[in-house]
Design a protein around this motif. Sequence first.
Motif, PDB file in Angstrom:
ATOM      1  N   ARG A   1       0.817  -1.218   0.000  1.00  0.00           N
ATOM      2  CA  ARG A   1       0.000   0.000   0.000  1.00  0.00           C
ATOM      3  C   ARG A   1       0.845   1.259   0.000  1.00  0.00           C
ATOM      4  O   ARG A   1       0.438   2.280  -0.534  1.00  0.00           O
ATOM      5  CB  ARG A   1      -0.906   0.017   1.223  1.00  0.00           C
TER       6      ARG A   1
ATOM      7  N   ASP B   1       1.850   2.709  -3.447  1.00  0.00           N
ATOM      8  CA  ASP B   1       0.739   2.979  -4.365  1.00  0.00           C
ATOM      9  C   ASP B   1       0.603   1.896  -5.415  1.00  0.00           C
ATOM     10  O   ASP B   1       0.724   2.144  -6.612  1.00  0.00           O
ATOM     11  CB  ASP B   1       0.950   4.335  -5.045  1.00  0.00           C
ATOM     12  N   SER B   2       0.384   0.706  -4.984  1.00  0.00           N
ATOM     13  CA  SER B   2       0.362  -0.429  -5.889  1.00  0.00           C
ATOM     14  C   SER B   2      -1.064  -0.802  -6.279  1.00  0.00           C
ATOM     15  O   SER B   2      -2.037  -0.367  -5.669  1.00  0.00           O
ATOM     16  CB  SER B   2       1.054  -1.616  -5.248  1.00  0.00           C
ATOM     17  N   SER B   3      -1.178  -1.607  -7.280  1.00  0.00           N
ATOM     18  CA  SER B   3      -2.477  -2.104  -7.722  1.00  0.00           C
ATOM     19  C   SER B   3      -2.841  -3.358  -6.923  1.00  0.00           C
ATOM     20  O   SER B   3      -2.062  -3.850  -6.106  1.00  0.00           O
ATOM     21  CB  SER B   3      -2.428  -2.425  -9.211  1.00  0.00           C
ATOM     22  N   SER B   4      -4.024  -3.887  -7.207  1.00  0.00           N
ATOM     23  CA  SER B   4      -4.462  -5.073  -6.474  1.00  0.00           C
ATOM     24  C   SER B   4      -3.628  -6.296  -6.847  1.00  0.00           C
ATOM     25  O   SER B   4      -3.436  -7.186  -6.028  1.00  0.00           O
ATOM     26  CB  SER B   4      -5.937  -5.339  -6.744  1.00  0.00           C
ATOM     27  N   LEU B   5      -3.114  -6.334  -8.074  1.00  0.00           N
ATOM     28  CA  LEU B   5      -2.276  -7.460  -8.480  1.00  0.00           C
ATOM     29  C   LEU B   5      -0.979  -7.488  -7.677  1.00  0.00           C
ATOM     30  O   LEU B   5      -0.522  -8.545  -7.261  1.00  0.00           O
ATOM     31  CB  LEU B   5      -1.969  -7.391  -9.975  1.00  0.00           C
ATOM     32  N   GLU B   6      -0.421  -6.331  -7.418  1.00  0.00           N
ATOM     33  CA  GLU B   6       0.815  -6.276  -6.624  1.00  0.00           C
ATOM     34  C   GLU B   6       0.559  -6.655  -5.174  1.00  0.00           C
ATOM     35  O   GLU B   6       1.426  -7.221  -4.512  1.00  0.00           O
ATOM     36  CB  GLU B   6       1.441  -4.896  -6.731  1.00  0.00           C
TER      37      GLU B   6
END
Length: 106
Positions: free
Chosen positions: A32, A35-40
Amino acid sequence: MLATSSDYLLRGSLQGLVLESALASAGMLVARSVDSSSLEMVVALLGAVLCGMLILLWRPLFDLTVWKSRRSPFVLDEDVRATIGGRLIGLVLGLGFGITVAAWFR
């Protein structure tokens, strides 16, 4: 003191719960913070699970297979299997608990 297989199961589940909740919380918070995506986040959780499995399961698996002759005669195969089962249960419970803790610190 002689321990039963249920003691090994409970001890293993508590070890897995503590370790995996810490790893999952740290993985979620790091994912978090960048600033990552849900895949990360899924990859971070998968890494936490694999790292927890590596840390928790290498010793009992080697005790059950390779180092069986060097193991203490007072530790039975059922006890080692109960430890493995408890640690796997703890990994699953710790993953859920770690995600919950990471959601609180959002």
